[in-house]
Write a protein that holds these residues in place. Structure first.
Motif, PDB file in Angstrom:
ATOM      1  N   LYS A 273       0.803  -1.220   0.000  1.00 15.83           N
ATOM      2  CA  LYS A 273       0.000   0.000   0.000  1.00 15.83           C
ATOM      3  C   LYS A 273       0.839   1.274   0.000  1.00 15.83           C
ATOM      4  CE  LYS A 273      -3.788  -2.197   2.570  1.00 15.83           C
ATOM      5  NZ  LYS A 273      -4.618  -2.148   3.804  1.00 15.83           N
ATOM      6  N   ARG A 274       2.180   1.155   0.071  1.00 14.58           N
ATOM      7  CA  ARG A 274       2.998   2.363   0.261  1.00 14.58           C
ATOM      8  C   ARG A 274       4.016   2.607  -0.827  1.00 14.58           C
ATOM      9  NH1 ARG A 274       2.644  -1.309   5.078  1.00 14.58           N
ATOM     10  NH2 ARG A 274       1.011  -0.298   6.327  1.00 14.58           N
ATOM     11  N   LEU A 275       4.371   1.580  -1.589  1.00 20.18           N
ATOM     12  CA  LEU A 275       5.430   1.695  -2.588  1.00 20.18           C
ATOM     13  C   LEU A 275       4.871   1.456  -3.976  1.00 20.18           C
ATOM     14  CD1 LEU A 275       8.121  -0.469  -0.758  1.00 20.18           C
ATOM     15  CD2 LEU A 275       8.091   2.031  -0.894  1.00 20.18           C
TER      16      LEU A 275
ATOM     17  N   GLY B 140      19.144   2.851  18.942  1.00 21.22           N
ATOM     18  CA  GLY B 140      18.659   1.940  17.911  1.00 21.22           C
ATOM     19  C   GLY B 140      17.433   2.434  17.181  1.00 21.22           C
ATOM     20  N   ASP B 141      16.915   3.611  17.572  1.00 23.98           N
ATOM     21  CA  ASP B 141      15.768   4.174  16.867  1.00 23.98           C
ATOM     22  C   ASP B 141      16.211   4.732  15.517  1.00 23.98           C
ATOM     23  OD1 ASP B 141      14.074   3.570  18.951  1.00 23.98           O
ATOM     24  OD2 ASP B 141      14.290   5.527  19.914  1.00 23.98           O
ATOM     25  N   GLY B 142      15.217   5.129  14.736  1.00 26.04           N
ATOM     26  CA  GLY B 142      15.496   5.717  13.437  1.00 26.04           C
ATOM     27  C   GLY B 142      14.627   5.118  12.370  1.00 26.04           C
ATOM     28  N   TYR B 143      14.973   5.402  11.113  1.00 26.84           N
ATOM     29  CA  TYR B 143      14.119   5.022   9.997  1.00 26.84           C
ATOM     30  C   TYR B 143      14.926   4.399   8.864  1.00 26.84           C
ATOM     31  CZ  TYR B 143      10.855   8.356  12.155  1.00 26.84           C
ATOM     32  OH  TYR B 143      10.035   9.023  13.020  1.00 26.84           O
ATOM     33  N   LEU B 144      14.295   3.493   8.168  1.00 26.88           N
ATOM     34  CA  LEU B 144      14.714   3.070   6.838  1.00 26.88           C
ATOM     35  C   LEU B 144      13.868   3.863   5.856  1.00 26.88           C
ATOM     36  CD1 LEU B 144      16.061   1.094   4.755  1.00 26.88           C
ATOM     37  CD2 LEU B 144      14.062  -0.388   5.119  1.00 26.88           C
ATOM     38  N   LEU B 145      14.505   4.644   4.991  1.00 27.04           N
ATOM     39  CA  LEU B 145      13.782   5.433   3.997  1.00 27.04           C
ATOM     40  C   LEU B 145      13.903   4.759   2.639  1.00 27.04           C
ATOM     41  CD1 LEU B 145      14.857   9.106   4.868  1.00 27.04           C
ATOM     42  CD2 LEU B 145      12.953   7.770   5.811  1.00 27.04           C
ATOM     43  N   ALA B 146      12.811   4.790   1.868  1.00 27.85           N
ATOM     44  CA  ALA B 146      12.802   4.205   0.531  1.00 27.85           C
ATOM     45  C   ALA B 146      12.118   5.152  -0.432  1.00 27.85           C
ATOM     46  CB  ALA B 146      12.074   2.861   0.527  1.00 27.85           C
ATOM     47  N   SER B 147      12.696   5.289  -1.617  1.00 26.10           N
ATOM     48  CA  SER B 147      12.069   6.068  -2.677  1.00 26.10           C
ATOM     49  C   SER B 147      11.020   5.214  -3.375  1.00 26.10           C
ATOM     50  CB  SER B 147      13.113   6.532  -3.690  1.00 26.10           C
ATOM     51  OG  SER B 147      12.488   6.999  -4.875  1.00 26.10           O
ATOM     52  N   SER B 148       9.775   5.680  -3.330  1.00 23.81           N
ATOM     53  CA  SER B 148       8.685   5.072  -4.098  1.00 23.81           C
ATOM     54  C   SER B 148       8.654   5.800  -5.430  1.00 23.81           C
ATOM     55  CB  SER B 148       7.364   5.220  -3.330  1.00 23.81           C
ATOM     56  OG  SER B 148       6.272   4.767  -4.091  1.00 23.81           O
TER      57      SER B 148
ATOM     58  N   PHE C 167       8.303   9.193  -0.664  1.00 22.96           N
ATOM     59  CA  PHE C 167       9.279   8.449   0.134  1.00 22.96           C
ATOM     60  C   PHE C 167       8.545   7.797   1.297  1.00 22.96           C
ATOM     61  CE2 PHE C 167      11.577  11.626  -2.154  1.00 22.96           C
ATOM     62  CZ  PHE C 167      12.784  11.029  -2.500  1.00 22.96           C
ATOM     63  N   ALA C 168       8.868   6.540   1.557  1.00 20.22           N
ATOM     64  CA  ALA C 168       8.261   5.787   2.655  1.00 20.22           C
ATOM     65  C   ALA C 168       9.290   5.602   3.755  1.00 20.22           C
ATOM     66  CB  ALA C 168       7.766   4.429   2.157  1.00 20.22           C
ATOM     67  N   ALA C 169       8.838   5.671   5.005  1.00 20.63           N
ATOM     68  CA  ALA C 169       9.711   5.515   6.168  1.00 20.63           C
ATOM     69  C   ALA C 169       9.255   4.315   6.984  1.00 20.63           C
ATOM     70  CB  ALA C 169       9.692   6.778   7.018  1.00 20.63           C
ATOM     71  N   TYR C 170      10.216   3.460   7.331  1.00 17.85           N
ATOM     72  CA  TYR C 170       9.956   2.264   8.122  1.00 17.85           C
ATOM     73  C   TYR C 170      10.783   2.316   9.400  1.00 17.85           C
ATOM     74  CZ  TYR C 170       8.136   0.620   3.645  1.00 17.85           C
ATOM     75  OH  TYR C 170       7.431   0.505   2.477  1.00 17.85           O
ATOM     76  N   ASP C 171      10.272   1.720  10.460  1.00 20.48           N
ATOM     77  CA  ASP C 171      11.009   1.646  11.711  1.00 20.48           C
ATOM     78  C   ASP C 171      12.317   0.900  11.473  1.00 20.48           C
ATOM     79  OD1 ASP C 171      11.940   0.990  14.367  1.00 20.48           O
ATOM     80  OD2 ASP C 171       9.915   1.370  15.091  1.00 20.48           O
ATOM     81  N   ARG C 172      13.411   1.488  11.922  1.00 18.62           N
ATOM     82  CA  ARG C 172      14.719   0.863  11.736  1.00 18.62           C
ATOM     83  C   ARG C 172      14.858  -0.434  12.524  1.00 18.62           C
ATOM     84  NH1 ARG C 172      20.021   3.416  14.552  1.00 18.62           N
ATOM     85  NH2 ARG C 172      21.558   1.819  13.949  1.00 18.62           N
ATOM     86  N   GLU C 173      14.118  -0.586  13.624  1.00 21.67           N
ATOM     87  CA  GLU C 173      14.302  -1.724  14.517  1.00 21.67           C
ATOM     88  C   GLU C 173      13.692  -2.995  13.934  1.00 21.67           C
ATOM     89  OE1 GLU C 173      14.249  -0.808  18.923  1.00 21.67           O
ATOM     90  OE2 GLU C 173      12.955   0.781  18.181  1.00 21.67           O
ATOM     91  N   VAL C 174      14.530  -4.026  13.819  1.00 22.86           N
ATOM     92  CA  VAL C 174      14.051  -5.316  13.337  1.00 22.86           C
ATOM     93  C   VAL C 174      13.038  -5.906  14.311  1.00 22.86           C
ATOM     94  CG1 VAL C 174      14.753  -7.674  12.724  1.00 22.86           C
ATOM     95  CG2 VAL C 174      16.184  -5.723  12.058  1.00 22.86           C
ATOM     96  N   ALA C 175      13.220  -5.635  15.617  1.00 23.71           N
ATOM     97  CA  ALA C 175      12.293  -6.144  16.627  1.00 23.71           C
ATOM     98  C   ALA C 175      10.879  -5.625  16.410  1.00 23.71           C
ATOM     99  CB  ALA C 175      12.775  -5.764  18.034  1.00 23.71           C
ATOM    100  N   GLU C 176      10.757  -4.476  15.756  1.00 21.08           N
ATOM    101  CA  GLU C 176       9.452  -3.915  15.416  1.00 21.08           C
ATOM    102  C   GLU C 176       9.017  -4.348  14.024  1.00 21.08           C
ATOM    103  OE1 GLU C 176       7.597  -2.273  17.538  1.00 21.08           O
ATOM    104  OE2 GLU C 176       9.157  -2.285  19.100  1.00 21.08           O
ATOM    105  N   ASP C 177       9.749  -5.289  13.434  1.00 18.65           N
ATOM    106  CA  ASP C 177       9.464  -5.830  12.100  1.00 18.65           C
ATOM    107  C   ASP C 177       9.417  -4.735  11.042  1.00 18.65           C
ATOM    108  OD1 ASP C 177       9.171  -8.076  10.512  1.00 18.65           O
ATOM    109  OD2 ASP C 177       6.980  -7.955  10.504  1.00 18.65           O
ATOM    110  N   ASN C 178      10.267  -3.703  11.251  1.00 20.75           N
ATOM    111  CA  ASN C 178      10.356  -2.601  10.288  1.00 20.75           C
ATOM    112  C   ASN C 178       8.975  -2.049   9.928  1.00 20.75           C
ATOM    113  OD1 ASN C 178      12.824  -4.681   9.047  1.00 20.75           O
ATOM    114  ND2 ASN C 178      13.340  -2.676   9.844  1.00 20.75           N
TER     115      ASN C 178
ATOM    116  N   GLU D  37       6.128   3.777   9.176  1.00 19.72           N
ATOM    117  CA  GLU D  37       5.984   4.908  10.099  1.00 19.72           C
ATOM    118  C   GLU D  37       5.417   6.152   9.433  1.00 19.72           C
ATOM    119  OE1 GLU D  37       6.429   4.937  13.258  1.00 19.72           O
ATOM    120  OE2 GLU D  37       7.538   3.104  13.676  1.00 19.72           O
ATOM    121  N   GLY D  38       5.295   6.159   8.120  1.00 19.55           N
ATOM    122  CA  GLY D  38       4.770   7.336   7.436  1.00 19.55           C
ATOM    123  C   GLY D  38       5.547   7.601   6.163  1.00 19.55           C
ATOM    124  N   GLY D  39       5.268   8.738   5.562  1.00 17.85           N
ATOM    125  CA  GLY D  39       5.931   9.076   4.316  1.00 17.85           C
ATOM    126  C   GLY D  39       5.968  10.576   4.109  1.00 17.85           C
TER     127      GLY D  39
END
Length: 431
Positions: A316-318, A333-341, A347-358, A361-363
């Protein structure tokens, strides 16, 4: 490159429209993503003879710890080689891609770039820019020294460095060569690596960077891994992304989280994979593109992919292609994985933490700051650095490629890079 938008990469604009009609409309909230604006932009690059066939693609931000105001952005310009910019987006250095080895051979073509910090070379530690030379199927390595008289980057590539994927020049000229790139230094061993993807294939290679006694840098292949090219859908059918005959869904955008050795790889027409940077273990698909599972057939006459009805198995985001993966690190360990759609200029932002299953978080969008300073469209590459960069970017920096720089120069297609205050991006994501 967006492999849906051009016939050379798998389809045409008409196919994009057909595919858009086959897909459900985006959720209303996605149309209201917050906008951020660039502060400055680099000079336009032109992919024609007059412009040296320069085409902006991928940036990397180098922080000058001794003087953050003198930090640099190293960026690829494909056949135009490398460009180095200061924080005002002014050109500092231009390095050409290698000429063809022999008449008729493919010319050098720099695709993606990343940095290695503190690698020992000739008895001293230094920082390096590593780029994929897609034209020659090799890596090229440049030492970074802002005090160097001939410019901050110096080529230190071992001339004996072999092709990454190809057996001979004939295979190199077929251009199924080194494409996407991410670097990684293993904290347990101190060894530095490049993760490299292969154009028009699903292969990833782990290459160890190997300093030589004479002050050069080579590399050796440690292992390879092939991501899937065909996928079992929930209805029991099998699906593969549409492409020209013989092409498989390639990876370009990649980034490694140094805190845990996690590689994120963007398979352009599929989605974002999470896997170990040493290429062991099983890859996990973090998110899918909207087009995932949509049946399409390549039409030889029109050189277009003709899409069928969307069965509803995509994300639904990319919107394909997924490109420009970069990491925003925050304390703890906080932060974001950013991806260009790339397909919808967001741009989509995902939780950097693997424990949160990425978790998503928004765009946001990068939109024009003025009539003279436009935003980013069809973004190929991006890099973020969440550290103070002097008076210009005290809250960090996000650099994004713009696939359609405006205003252009007549019919000449222009590309460049936009510099965005990272603090503005983080504020937009926190709202």
């Amino acid at each position: 490159m967006n492999s849906i938008r051009s016939a050379a990469a798998g389809a045409s604009v008409a196919a994009v429209l057909a595919l858009a009609n086959a897909l459900p409309a985006a959720a209303a909230g996605e149309a209201d993503l917050p906008a951020v604006h660039p502060r400055v932009e680099t000079p336009a690059l032109y992919d024609d003879a007059a412009g040296g066939k320069a085409d902006a693609d991928d940036p990397a931000i180098w922080r000058n710890a001794a003087d953050p105001d003198r930090s640099l952005v190293v960026a690829t310009a494909k056949q135009g080689g490398l460009r180095v910019y200061d924080l005002d987006a002014r050109l500092v250095q231009s390095l050409p891609a290698p000429a063809p080895a022999h008449p008729g051979d493919a010319p050098g073509r720099f695709n993606n770039v990343d940095l290695v910090h503190g690698m020992r070379l000739a008895g001293k530690r230094a920082d390096f820019a590593v780029t994929t030379d897609r034209g020659n199927d090799r890596l090229r390595v440049y030492r970074i020294d802002p005090a160097a008289s001939n410019g901050p980057l110096t080529d230190v590539t071992d001339p004996a460095a072999p092709p990454v994927f190809s057996a001979d020049q004939t295979e190199i000229d077929d251009q199924r060569t080194a494409y996407g790139l991410a670097t990684w230094t293993d904290p347990a061993t101190g060894r530095s690596y490049a993760l490299v993807s292969r154009r028009e294939r699903t292969t990833l290679a782990l290459l160890e960077l190997t300093p030589t006694a004479d002050g050069r840098v080579g590399y050796r292949t440690v292992r390879t891994l092939d991501l899937p090219s065909s996928f079992r859908l929930p209805d029991g059918t099998s699906w593969s992304p549409c492409a020209e005959p013989g092409e498989l869904p390639q990876v370009e955008g990649m980034v490694v989280d140094p805190a845990n050795g996690t590689l994120y790889a963007g398979q352009e027409d599929v989605g974002i994979w999470r896997l170990r940077a040493d290429l062991s273990g099983k890859p996990v698909l973090v998110d899918k593109v909207r087009e995932y599972g949509v049946p399409a057939t390549y039409d030889e006459a029109s050189e277009e992919c003709v899409a069928g009805r969307d069965p509803g198995f995509g994300g639904k985001r990319l919107t394909a292609d997924v490109e420009g993966l970069t990491l925003v690190s925050e304390p703890g360990g906080d932060g974001y994985l950013l991806a260009s759609s790339q397909g919808d200029d967001t741009f989509a932002a995902y939780d950097r933490e693997v424990a949160e299953d990425n978790e998503y978080e928004g765009g946001f969008r990068v939109t024009p700051a003025s009539a003279a300073l436009d935003g980013s469209e069809e973004c190929d590459g991006a890099d973020a650095l969440n550290q103070p960069l002097g008076r210009r970017f005290p809250h960090g920096l996000l650099v994004v490629q713009d696939g359609h720089d405006a205003p252009g120069d007549g019919d000449r297609a222009a590309t460049n890079f936009k510099f965005v205050d990272l603090g503005e991006v983080l504020d937009a994501l926190d709202d």
